[in-house]
Design an enzyme around this catalytic site. Structure first.
Site, PDB file in Angstrom:
ATOM      1  N   THR A 126      -6.439   6.837  -2.481  1.00 57.06           N
ATOM      2  CA  THR A 126      -7.584   7.579  -3.019  1.00 57.06           C
ATOM      3  C   THR A 126      -8.005   8.684  -2.050  1.00 57.06           C
ATOM      4  O   THR A 126      -8.280   9.819  -2.459  1.00 57.06           O
ATOM      5  CB  THR A 126      -8.762   6.609  -3.257  1.00 57.06           C
TER       6      THR A 126
ATOM      7  N   ASN B 298       0.666   4.839 -13.141  1.00 55.18           N
ATOM      8  CA  ASN B 298       0.371   3.465 -12.718  1.00 55.18           C
ATOM      9  C   ASN B 298       0.139   2.501 -13.871  1.00 55.18           C
ATOM     10  O   ASN B 298       0.214   1.301 -13.689  1.00 55.18           O
ATOM     11  CB  ASN B 298      -0.840   3.448 -11.789  1.00 55.18           C
TER      12      ASN B 298
ATOM     13  N   HIS C  56      -0.516  -0.451   0.271  1.00 59.09           N
ATOM     14  CA  HIS C  56      -0.679  -1.792  -0.304  1.00 59.09           C
ATOM     15  C   HIS C  56       0.046  -1.997  -1.624  1.00 59.09           C
ATOM     16  O   HIS C  56       0.035  -3.100  -2.169  1.00 59.09           O
ATOM     17  CB  HIS C  56      -2.170  -2.146  -0.427  1.00 59.09           C
TER      18      HIS C  56
ATOM     19  N   THR D  87     -10.908   7.106  15.016  1.00 67.21           N
ATOM     20  CA  THR D  87      -9.887   6.399  15.801  1.00 67.21           C
ATOM     21  C   THR D  87      -8.777   5.892  14.881  1.00 67.21           C
ATOM     22  O   THR D  87      -9.050   5.258  13.861  1.00 67.21           O
ATOM     23  CB  THR D  87     -10.545   5.229  16.562  1.00 67.21           C
TER      24      THR D  87
ATOM     25  N   CYS E 291     -13.840  -1.273 -17.524  1.00 68.11           N
ATOM     26  CA  CYS E 291     -15.083  -1.877 -17.968  1.00 68.11           C
ATOM     27  C   CYS E 291     -16.229  -0.961 -17.553  1.00 68.11           C
ATOM     28  O   CYS E 291     -16.505  -0.796 -16.380  1.00 68.11           O
ATOM     29  CB  CYS E 291     -15.235  -3.258 -17.337  1.00 68.11           C
TER      30      CYS E 291
END
Ligand code: PLP
Length: 387
Positions: free
Chosen positions: A72, A153, A203, A239, A331
């Protein structure tokens, strides 16, 4: 109860090999990559190795890979950074598609509502594919950039990115592609694709959550997005998250190592699942391109003209049987909104609401899929009403 995870498009479990690679950088090798002492140097070396590895896999230069906090964020940075920079030349028009992830669509809406850009959302065909000619038609003299996702996706459809990028570049415009779902599954070479900007996330490929990357072709100027220290060559203060960068690179390495065997396996699972579903439910519609699509996604809808079934109850029913899947519906304020992707592909709203996306991963077996189909048959028998 049996538990079957078929939502690998939403996220994947961390691979134990990735976890092992990351572990030292949470503990004994904890240095700040910006520190000059040997703790810092150790962290910096690991960060550089991770960047080098990702760059090599994408056909990019290490200096063109910037770590960010998520897919994102990569999309936000690409769109806001490029659009705001190009706007200085008076170009305030962005072209994207109707089927992008919300990370792109919402960023474009923000740019339209808050920064005065105009946005054209190019339609897709019935299979969810963007036609290069439609992108060409949408371009205007004041278009600054174009963003078209590599693979969708929800339905897995893969777009003809190279052809689109050529059209965009012929007009001297900038091209971004969201490759969050395609990375690790199909080959990506940034030069071959013709991307100026390309978004990634860890991920989705058995890497850690909370890290993504943006490829920024050398020479592409973006407005600064994160103000702070000089990290990421001054482009993103904060960092650096060394353990997550190490995990990202290791996950990417594994996905490439396994892809040769894994993709054909997933393709045959996809054929098996699709065949079983179509055999079990005559009112089924299969969403997505029959060939130009990711191997791990099977997206189906129940035709509302033939069967009335509540999409939410469908997902709950499957969850009760231990099966984790999703629909593309969002939703909103307590009610299910049909997926913008399926609507753009021409599905009726009622049909789009009765949708299930199965997304398989490296732990998925044939037996899991047969169990899912049998469970679905049971749920449909209970809650479906023939029209
Ligand atoms: N783009 C696409 C196509 C995605 O599928 C996703 C996640 O589902 C994202 C962007 C956002 O990635 P992240 O979850 O890392 O923010």
């Amino acid at each position: 109860m049996r538990s079957v995870y078929l939502d690998h498009t939403a996220t994947t479990p961390l691979d134990p090999i990735v976890e092992e690679a990351m572990r030292p950088y949470f503990t004994e090798k904890f240095g700040n990559a910006s520190s000059v002492h040997h703790y810092g140097q150790e962290a910096r070396a690991a960060l550089d190795r991770s960047r080098d590895a990702l760059a090599a896999m994408l056909g990019a230069r290490p200096g063109e890979i910037f770590f960010v906090g998520s897919g994102t964020e990569a999309d936000n940075y690409a769109l806001k950074g490029a659009a705001l920079h190009i706007a200085k030349t008076g170009k305030r028009h962005i072209v994207t598609t109707a089927v992008e992830h919300h990370a792109v669509l919402e960023t474009c809406s923000y740019l339209a509502e808050q920064e005065g850009f105009s946005v054209t959302r190019v339609p897709v065909d019935r299979d969810g594919r963007v036609a290069p000619e439609d992108v060409l038609d949408a371009l205007r003299p004041e278009t600054g950039m174009v963003s078209v996702m590599h693979a969708n996706n929800e339905v897995g459809t893969i777009n003809p990115i190279r052809a689109i990028a050529e059209i965009v570049h012929a007009q001297g415009m900038l091209f971004h592609t969201d490759a969050v779902q395609s990375f690790g599954k199909i080959p990506i070479d940034v030069r071959d694709l013709g991307a100026d900007l390309l978004s990634l996330s860890a991920h989705k490929i058995y890497g850690p959550k909370g890290i993504g990357a943006l490829f920024i072709r050398k020479g592409v100027a973006l407005e600064k997005f994160m103000h702070g220290g000089a990290q990421e060559r001054g482009r993103r203060g904060g960092t650096e998250n060394v353990p997550l960068a190490v995990g990202f690179a290791e996950a990417a390495r594994l996905s490439l190592e396994r892809r040769g065997a894994e993709q054909p396996r997933l393709l045959s699972l996809k054929a098996h699942l699709t065949g079983r579903l179509c055999g079990a439910f005559p009112e089924l519609l299969v969403n997505g391109h029959p060939e130009e699509a990711l191997a791990h996604i099977v997206n189906i809808s129940f035709d509302a003209r033939k069967l009335s079934i509540d999409g939410e109850a469908l997902l709950f029913g499957l969850d009760l049987a231990g099966i984790a899947v999703t629909s593309g519906s969002a939703c909103t304020s307590g009610s299910m909104e049909p997926s913008h992707v399926l609507l753009a592909m021409g599905r009726e709203p009622a049909t789009a609401k009765a949708t299930i996306r199965f997304s398989m991963g490296n732990s998925t077996t044939l037996d899991d899929l047969d169990y899912a189909v049998a469970s679905l048959a049971e749920v449909v028998r209970r809650i479906g009403r023939p029209v």
